[in-house]
Write an enzyme that holds these catalytic residues in place. Structure first.
Site, PDB file in Angstrom:
ATOM      1  N   ARG A  75      55.222 -44.591  30.832  1.00 48.52           N
ATOM      2  CA  ARG A  75      55.474 -43.250  30.315  1.00 48.52           C
ATOM      3  C   ARG A  75      56.443 -42.498  31.213  1.00 48.52           C
ATOM      4  NH1 ARG A  75      51.569 -37.994  30.285  1.00 48.52           N
ATOM      5  NH2 ARG A  75      52.047 -37.214  28.214  1.00 48.52           N
ATOM      6  N   HIS A 130      52.850 -35.571  21.549  1.00 50.25           N
ATOM      7  CA  HIS A 130      52.560 -34.176  21.226  1.00 50.25           C
ATOM      8  C   HIS A 130      53.475 -33.582  20.154  1.00 50.25           C
ATOM      9  CE1 HIS A 130      49.594 -34.379  24.254  1.00 50.25           C
ATOM     10  NE2 HIS A 130      50.371 -34.187  25.299  1.00 50.25           N
ATOM     11  N   ASP A 197      43.942 -34.759  23.922  1.00 46.14           N
ATOM     12  CA  ASP A 197      44.020 -34.463  25.366  1.00 46.14           C
ATOM     13  C   ASP A 197      42.629 -34.331  25.992  1.00 46.14           C
ATOM     14  OD1 ASP A 197      46.684 -34.518  25.949  1.00 46.14           O
ATOM     15  OD2 ASP A 197      46.989 -32.367  25.766  1.00 46.14           O
TER      16      ASP A 197
END
Length: 198
Positions: A75, A130, A197
């Protein structure tokens, strides 16, 4: 700094909402120290996979060990400190492509106007977190979000619908982000991922 969250509590939440397997994503607060996530994966048996944050100088032996532990991606956090610098992106993507990994981005989709060509050129699939992490007031027609939609439609990119409160300018249920989710789903429903999350 997030509060402590125990693996047992996470699995209890999974049981309530009907999740059997999952993917852990290295949080920004841990930087490239993936030990907590790897420990959780080790305790969970075959139920979990992982997405790590890597230093640019990670060794091939370390990559192989991470792959054996169930890691399937790295990531890049372009929003907060704790991530790997963007200039390491291409070289790390080349290295993890051989393992069959993808590359994941926490980024503002508005930046895809500039970064889209670089991401499209990577030798891996990509995931953008997101719902594109852009303010809801940007508008679905923003050129960067339109690049995001095109990348999802092409099959190169997966869109993760998660963290709506990050871009919303409203209270729950964050209705101002609904058009963004709907546009991504309409573009390519088989390239949509849900995440939390928690």
């Amino acid at each position: 700094t997030p509060p402590e969250a125990l693996l047992e509590q996470w699995f209890a939440m999974h049981k309530v909402i009907g999740i059997e397997r999952g993917v852990l994503i290295q949080p920004s607060v841990h930087g490239t120290d993936n030990r907590a996530m790897l420990a959780a994966m080790g305790q969970a048996g075959d139920r979990l996979r992982g997405v790590v944050a890597l230093d640019a100088d990670v060794t091939d032996a370390e990559l192989s060990a991470l792959d054996a532990a169930g890691v399937r991606a790295t990531r890049f956090n372009l929003q907060f400190s704790g991530g790997v610098a963007l200039d390491a992106m291409a070289s790390l993507a080349d290295r993890v492509a051989g393992l069959g990994w993808h590359v994941q981005f926490l980024m503002d989709a508005r930046d895809l106007v500039e970064l889209g060509p670089k991401l499209k050129a990577l030798p891996t699939d990509i995931v953008i977190d997101h719902t594109g992490f852009l303010p809801a007031s940007s508008g679905v027609d923003h050129p960067g979000f339109q690049v995001f939609i095109e990348m999802v439609r092409s099959g190169k990119c997966w869109a993760k619908l998660s963290g709506p409160y990050r871009g919303s300018e409203q209270e729950p249920p964050y209705d101002d982000l609904t058009p963004y989710a709907q546009a991504l789903i309409a573009a390519r429903p088989d390239r949509i991922i849900w995440g939390t999350d928690w």
